[in-house]
Design a protein around this motif. Sequence first.
Motif, PDB file in Angstrom:
ATOM      1  N   VAL A  31       0.877  -1.173   0.000  1.00 58.64           N
ATOM      2  CA  VAL A  31       0.000   0.000   0.000  1.00 58.64           C
ATOM      3  C   VAL A  31       0.909   1.216   0.000  1.00 58.64           C
ATOM      4  CG1 VAL A  31      -1.963  -1.097   1.127  1.00 58.64           C
ATOM      5  CG2 VAL A  31      -0.144  -0.125   2.535  1.00 58.64           C
ATOM      6  N   SER A  33       1.064   5.760   0.067  1.00 61.76           N
ATOM      7  CA  SER A  33       0.433   7.075   0.139  1.00 61.76           C
ATOM      8  C   SER A  33       0.815   7.861  -1.114  1.00 61.76           C
ATOM      9  CB  SER A  33       0.941   7.809   1.385  1.00 61.76           C
ATOM     10  OG  SER A  33       2.302   8.133   1.218  1.00 61.76           O
ATOM     11  N   TYR A  49      -1.750  -1.012  -3.903  1.00 66.27           N
ATOM     12  CA  TYR A  49      -2.980  -0.232  -3.767  1.00 66.27           C
ATOM     13  C   TYR A  49      -2.685   1.119  -3.131  1.00 66.27           C
ATOM     14  CZ  TYR A  49      -5.330  -4.605  -4.802  1.00 66.27           C
ATOM     15  OH  TYR A  49      -5.747  -5.749  -5.416  1.00 66.27           O
ATOM     16  N   LEU A  51      -3.252   4.552  -0.917  1.00 67.03           N
ATOM     17  CA  LEU A  51      -3.931   5.027   0.283  1.00 67.03           C
ATOM     18  C   LEU A  51      -4.328   6.481   0.032  1.00 67.03           C
ATOM     19  CD1 LEU A  51      -1.354   3.516   2.785  1.00 67.03           C
ATOM     20  CD2 LEU A  51      -3.694   2.701   2.442  1.00 67.03           C
ATOM     21  N   THR A  52      -5.309   6.988   0.795  1.00 66.40           N
ATOM     22  CA  THR A  52      -5.858   8.300   0.436  1.00 66.40           C
ATOM     23  C   THR A  52      -5.018   9.487   0.892  1.00 66.40           C
ATOM     24  OG1 THR A  52      -7.213   8.232   2.405  1.00 66.40           O
ATOM     25  CG2 THR A  52      -8.248   7.515   0.346  1.00 66.40           C
ATOM     26  N   ASP A  58      -3.743   9.047   8.090  1.00 68.58           N
ATOM     27  CA  ASP A  58      -4.590   8.863   6.904  1.00 68.58           C
ATOM     28  C   ASP A  58      -3.993   7.848   5.926  1.00 68.58           C
ATOM     29  OD1 ASP A  58      -6.227  10.952   7.862  1.00 68.58           O
ATOM     30  OD2 ASP A  58      -4.847  12.425   6.993  1.00 68.58           O
ATOM     31  N   SER A  59      -2.910   7.210   6.337  1.00 73.23           N
ATOM     32  CA  SER A  59      -2.287   6.242   5.417  1.00 73.23           C
ATOM     33  C   SER A  59      -1.865   4.985   6.184  1.00 73.23           C
ATOM     34  CB  SER A  59      -1.101   6.889   4.696  1.00 73.23           C
ATOM     35  OG  SER A  59      -0.179   7.466   5.607  1.00 73.23           O
ATOM     36  N   TYR A  60      -0.600   4.944   6.613  1.00 74.47           N
ATOM     37  CA  TYR A  60      -0.066   3.703   7.189  1.00 74.47           C
ATOM     38  C   TYR A  60      -0.566   3.410   8.595  1.00 74.47           C
ATOM     39  CZ  TYR A  60       2.779   4.455   3.079  1.00 74.47           C
ATOM     40  OH  TYR A  60       3.180   4.683   1.786  1.00 74.47           O
ATOM     41  N   ASP A  62      -3.940   3.992   9.155  1.00 69.65           N
ATOM     42  CA  ASP A  62      -5.392   3.951   8.953  1.00 69.65           C
ATOM     43  C   ASP A  62      -5.871   2.499   8.833  1.00 69.65           C
ATOM     44  OD1 ASP A  62      -8.024   4.148   8.150  1.00 69.65           O
ATOM     45  OD2 ASP A  62      -7.670   5.828   6.792  1.00 69.65           O
ATOM     46  N   GLN A  65      -8.773   1.639   6.201  1.00 73.16           N
ATOM     47  CA  GLN A  65      -8.332   1.575   4.805  1.00 73.16           C
ATOM     48  C   GLN A  65      -7.527   0.304   4.536  1.00 73.16           C
ATOM     49  OE1 GLN A  65      -6.577   4.730   2.215  1.00 73.16           O
ATOM     50  NE2 GLN A  65      -6.577   5.912   4.099  1.00 73.16           N
ATOM     51  N   ILE A  66      -6.606   0.023   5.450  1.00 68.88           N
ATOM     52  CA  ILE A  66      -5.706  -1.112   5.235  1.00 68.88           C
ATOM     53  C   ILE A  66      -6.461  -2.442   5.290  1.00 68.88           C
ATOM     54  CG2 ILE A  66      -3.774  -2.368   6.314  1.00 68.88           C
ATOM     55  CD1 ILE A  66      -2.483   0.443   6.702  1.00 68.88           C
TER      56      ILE A  66
END
Lengths: 448, 73
Positions: A31, A33, A49, A51-52, A58-60, A62, A65-66
């Motif tokens: 994943v 960012s 994939y 991340l937002t 908001d990424s690693y 989150d 999301q993950i």
Amino acid sequence: MLKKILIANRGAIARRIVRACSELKIQSVVVYSPADIQAPYIAEATEAYPLTGNASKDSYLDQDQIMAIAHKCGADGIHPGYGFMSENADFAQRVIDEGLIFIGPSPKWLKQMGDKVSARAMMSKLGMPVFPGSELITHIAEAEAFAQREGFPLVVKPAGGGGGMGMQVVHEKAQLAPALSQAKAIASKAFAASGVYLERWIEAPRHIEFQIMADQQGNAIHLFERECSVQRRHQKLIEESPAPGIDSQAILQQAQASAEICAKLGYDNLGTVETLFTPMGEVGFLEMNTRIQVEHGVTEEVTGLDLVQLQITLAAGGSLPAQVKCEGFAIEARLYAEDPETQFPSTGTLTVFRPPKLFAVRVETGYQEGQAVSQYYDPMLAKIIAKGTTRAQAIGRLLIALKAFEVQGVRTNASLLIQVLQDPAFLRGEVDTHIIQRIQNAKNAGNS
Amino acid sequence: MAKHNVESEVTGNVWKVLLEAGATVEAGDVIIILESMKMEIPVEATVAGTLVEVLVAPEEQVEEDQVLAVIEN
């Protein structure tokens, strides 16, 4: 056995896990960012994939999301790497609850070792040596009573912390209250728990850690030690194995004792027992890290074992390697994007980024030429690991590798690393956690 | 009266603003704490004087060499 692993991390460790998966014929999912979109491992993984967000939360960090990506791609395991969610017990439990394998120790160990006060107590009960420390401080009077009993200097530590964040050394009573409130503020911002405690402060100790590996049947072994005293602001810069200039019998005994204690606990998967050695040779438990370490490559080079692959096979119920031997000498330097003088981070685009390709030198990096080094994540650009049949040979190879590593576009700490590797005391194996400060002071005195 | 700019040495985010405009500062007093690459970076007064302007707020993004505050003496 696992078939598809999602890597909930970035940088050098994400790339390292992709490689381990590929050797084990396991599919890898990364994943990333927006800031990491140029990372080389995106193409190297089986699937990738986005991340937002860029901010860690908001990424690693989150979880939603993950986990959504993990389900969508059909992963059956999650490797958390180091940092981010690697020691987050709630995340590990969620991974398990949602039917996947968490590649790391059971959540209960993340929780118990994550609380430094309970970890100290638990380890000490099983015979692990510890330096004097307080319970969680709820009132200033408790801190003052502890200081009265133990004397100064003391160190204030966040109970949920790691990596030296929020630590403060206190030399006199008047500093105690402000240090406590500041440590609490940092702890509540950075860690799950806002509790803080006190420990005896060891002036100029050596930081030596022991690599532990355990299966799910209650067996545990050690993979020897790593000497990690070369630090600045409590962050490691250079790590090596074996530890130089110290009673190797005492080190081996501590390694064996650490493995035996982990076996008694029923600990599983990889872990690192961090200790401090005083100049007098007294040893005290610092903390246990329940994840792969940044510096795992040093141990891989002297044991010939692939720690990341073993993490994966152990998480799937596999067994420990039969015979482990330590051969030769390995040393690692961490190349950071930072100003060598001010030690402030340096962001920018890597207009030139050419890791050296040399005999007995290994480079682990999550970056490639043309890629941006953003402000959002830690400043480590690469780890350079050199091996030799003697310590001097390993150091010599690392020195050549650092000089050959071409980086333009950000400032790096290469000159500082080179200074350490040429420092007479360092070459004699006389290291402690103040060595960087001494080298810099000597340099400044020489300049003026 | 001379004005002195206090600049950022890094690209990052403003974590905390510790002093407000109007404050009297000594050289070395911490005015702002920035956060970049997981590090906290204090921004200190370059000279003694009066803090006449603080140009950033918490959470704001800053660039290297950006003026963060102005001191008058």
